[in-house]
Design a protein around this motif. Structure first.
Motif, short mmCIF file in Angstrom:
data_model
loop_
_atom_site.label_atom_id
_atom_site.label_comp_id
_atom_site.label_asym_id
_atom_site.label_seq_id
_atom_site.Cartn_x
_atom_site.Cartn_y
_atom_site.Cartn_z
N ILE A 34 0.82 -1.21 0.00
CA ILE A 34 0.00 0.00 0.00
C ILE A 34 0.86 1.26 0.00
N GLU A 35 2.04 1.21 0.62
CA GLU A 35 2.94 2.36 0.58
C GLU A 35 3.47 2.59 -0.83
N ARG A 36 3.76 1.50 -1.53
CA ARG A 36 4.21 1.61 -2.92
C ARG A 36 3.09 2.15 -3.81
N GLN A 37 1.87 1.69 -3.56
CA GLN A 37 0.72 2.17 -4.33
C GLN A 37 0.49 3.66 -4.09
N LEU A 38 0.53 4.07 -2.84
CA LEU A 38 0.29 5.47 -2.52
C LEU A 38 1.34 6.37 -3.17
N ALA A 39 2.60 5.94 -3.14
CA ALA A 39 3.66 6.73 -3.76
C ALA A 39 3.45 6.86 -5.26
N ALA A 40 3.05 5.75 -5.89
CA ALA A 40 2.83 5.76 -7.34
C ALA A 40 1.60 6.59 -7.70
N LEU A 41 0.53 6.44 -6.95
CA LEU A 41 -0.71 7.15 -7.25
C LEU A 41 -0.56 8.65 -7.03
N ARG A 42 0.01 9.02 -5.90
CA ARG A 42 0.22 10.45 -5.63
C ARG A 42 1.26 11.03 -6.57
N GLY A 43 2.33 10.28 -6.81
CA GLY A 43 3.36 10.75 -7.72
C GLY A 43 2.86 10.84 -9.16
N GLY A 44 1.83 10.05 -9.48
CA GLY A 44 1.26 10.06 -10.82
C GLY A 44 0.13 11.06 -11.01
N GLY A 45 -0.20 11.81 -9.95
CA GLY A 45 -1.18 12.87 -10.12
C GLY A 45 -2.46 12.75 -9.32
N ALA A 46 -2.64 11.70 -8.53
CA ALA A 46 -3.85 11.56 -7.73
C ALA A 46 -3.84 12.57 -6.59
N THR A 47 -4.89 13.35 -6.47
CA THR A 47 -4.97 14.37 -5.44
C THR A 47 -5.79 13.93 -4.23
N ALA A 48 -6.48 12.81 -4.35
CA ALA A 48 -7.25 12.26 -3.24
C ALA A 48 -7.21 10.74 -3.33
#
Length: 249
Positions: A34-48
């Protein structure tokens, strides 16, 4: 753009389910998925970030996340978890991620940026991935075909030859409100038991068959993985050590 992680389930290997952490908390190279997912999602532009919890929900705590709950996680599949977040899916673009995978932030960025009401991410180098995990067997690989322009033509179902597989869907999908509306119409035509057992791939197959919305595709050349078998983490860590896989921090 929002992102939704489907983290309600667990990985069943042996023993009682309660002996295992939620699938999204399985570790890869010392870091929970989940930490890897959060880094990828936020780093890829997810704002929420939204997270669908179920099994051992108390173990999944993410600052500033919006939580949804699949109370029936033990008897239902990923689509039932998806349906707990219909308000998000109706309101704006959402990238949906399975809870047991990892992927690069560049793929998230490209998935979010590409036009299309409904877009699925896939791996062009799926054969390399499959050779590592299943000794090259096609037994677990489903059909996946694209048009010359990148529109999805077939997903799921039996693949008799490698010619029926242009890639492997990785469990990362973007829904816009228009794409979700077409998807929800398909879901409303199903009985409850069928909805409960649907996988994400199975859902996309039904939406494709309905023909009311075009499904786009975004490809990656490896760089992702799934931890749904006991040996998976060791395999990816070995690949990373050999320089065959880049694990983003």
């Amino acid at each position: 753009m929002r992102a939704l992680i489907l983290a309600a389930g667990h990985r069943t290997t042996s023993g009682k389910p309660d002996d295992l952490p939620p699938a999204s908390l399985l570790t890869l190279a010392g870091k929970p998925l989940i930490e890897r997912q959060l880094a990828a999602l936020r780093g890829g532009g997810a704002t929420a970030i939204g997270i669908v919890r179920g099994y051992r929900a108390d173990m999944i705590e993410v600052p500033e996340a919006t939580y949804f709950t699949n109370e029936r996680w033990a008897k239902t599949g990923p689509v039932a978890s998806l349906l707990t977040a219909v308000d998000w899916l109706r309101a704006g673009p959402v990238i949906v991620s399975h809870g047991d995978i990892f992927y690069p932030r560049d793929l998230v960025h490209r998935l979010g940026a590409v036009r299309g009401s409904l877009v699925v991410a896939y791996d062009r180098l799926w054969r390399d991935h499959w050779a590592q995990r299943f000794a090259g067997s096609l037994a677990h690989a489903g059909a996946f075909r694209r048009s010359a322009s990148g529109t999805l033509l077939e997903i799921g179902g039996k693949a008799d030859t490698v010619d029926a597989i242009d890639g492997l869907p990785i469990g990362l999908v973007k829904f816009t409100p228009a794409g979700w509306q077409a998807t929800e119409t398909v879901l409303n035509g199903l009985d409850a038991a069928t909805r409960d057992q649907l996988t994400l791939t199975g859902l996309l197959r039904l939406v494709l068959a309905a023909g009311t919305v075009s499904i786009g595709t975004v490809g990656t050349n490896g760089g992702w993985g799934v931890l749904d078998m006991p040996a998976d983490a060791a395999l990816y860590e070995s690949m990373a050590s050999a320089g065959e896989l880049a694990l983003e921090e």
